[in-house]
Design a protein around this motif. Structure first.
Motif, PDB file in Angstrom:
ATOM      1  N   ASP A 156       0.832  -1.205   0.000  1.00 33.66           N
ATOM      2  CA  ASP A 156       0.000   0.000   0.000  1.00 33.66           C
ATOM      3  C   ASP A 156       0.866   1.255   0.000  1.00 33.66           C
ATOM      4  N   ALA A 157       0.379   2.283  -0.636  1.00 31.99           N
ATOM      5  CA  ALA A 157       1.107   3.559  -0.705  1.00 31.99           C
ATOM      6  C   ALA A 157       1.355   4.131   0.689  1.00 31.99           C
ATOM      7  N   LYS A 158       0.504   3.833   1.633  1.00 30.86           N
ATOM      8  CA  LYS A 158       0.703   4.326   3.013  1.00 30.86           C
ATOM      9  C   LYS A 158       1.884   3.641   3.689  1.00 30.86           C
ATOM     10  N   GLN A 200       1.440   7.803   0.222  1.00 24.41           N
ATOM     11  CA  GLN A 200       0.017   8.171   0.323  1.00 24.41           C
ATOM     12  C   GLN A 200      -0.147   9.608   0.802  1.00 24.41           C
ATOM     13  N   ASP A 216      -2.168  12.341  -1.258  1.00 24.53           N
ATOM     14  CA  ASP A 216      -3.306  13.029  -0.637  1.00 24.53           C
ATOM     15  C   ASP A 216      -3.084  14.531  -0.480  1.00 24.53           C
TER      16      ASP A 216
END
Length: 140
Positions: A70-72, A128, A132
């Protein structure tokens, strides 16, 4: 210290890869066209990101690229270290570096503190967060 073009284009490529459909990925030629960078130069970036286990091919060698996690969970420090062996703002901070003034240098604590803050920033900002548009002001 300068953030290299490989690091900058690597981050931009990762933003595109993160936005690609999970069931397909994005082709290198599409990233190159969108970012106005040669496919040959992008090859070096993709190889480094693959070697760092940040991206992979969706299925086969000819398929698009996807993130490995995941990008996070991908931090700026991960991206930086995919291209550079260490995060050292000045050469005298590199492990094994030799400076004749190392034991008597009054500026070295300044560079160490700055390096530590930069490192902490890089390990606390995720891909992320960048996607964002998160406020990236980082406390001192």
């Amino acid at each position: 210290m300068i953030i290299s073009t490989k690091i900058r284009y690597g981050l931009r490529a990762l933003i595109m890869i993160a936005a690609a459909p999970e069931n397909k990925g994005i082709l290198q030629k599409d990233i190159a066209a969108h970012e106005d960078v040669s496919n040959k130069y992008l090859d070096h970036i993709v190889i480094a990101l693959k070697r760092a286990n940040i991206i992979k091919n969706y299925t086969s060698k000819k398929s698009g690229y996807i993130l490995t996690r995941d990008a996070k969970d991908i931090l700026l420090i991960d991206i930086y270290l995919a291209f550079e062996p260490c995060l050292c703002l000045v050469d005298c901070l590199k492990e094994g570096g030799s400076c004749p003034l190392q034991n008597n240098c009054l500026t070295q604590p300044v560079w160490r503190a700055l390096n530590k803050r930069f490192y902490n920033f890089m390990k606390n900002v995720s891909l992320q967060d960048v996607i964002d548009g998160k406020d990236l002001d980082f406390p001192a």
